[in-house]
Design a protein around this motif. Sequence first.
Motif: not given
Length: 139
Positions: A49, A94-98, A139
């Motif tokens: 990813q 980047t929907k994943s905050k990480n 978001y």
Amino acid sequence: MSKILTQILYEQDYHLWLATTLKQLQERDLDHLDWEHLIEEIEALGNEQKHKLESYLLQLLKHLLLYQHWSLPECKNHWEVEIDNFRVELKKLTKSKNLYNYLLTVLEEVYIDALRQAKKKSRLNCFLQICPYIMKWNY
């Protein structure tokens, strides 16, 4: 299925190993999990990813530089479409905050590569040395 058989399954039938591991996790059968390969796969997934994010970011930055500084009318439309495509893909990742935080940490480093590629492609030296772009999604 025993831990040893699950480990052997990993080498012989990856998809069956995945299905078996998923079932073991769903049933909370932690004693028979193939922990070594499970950890390896989770690490690989995270790395994949990040690599994908860096690749899309590189292409986005390069196309933004070329679009902004290289006046080739026949390429503008193509670059606009590519810029939009790379933004869409980055927004999904980047929907994943990480991964969004990771993007922020590698932005300058990836920009240097995009800058080098844009210079090589265009033979221009008018680009800023520091990334002028802000990557922000709501978001």
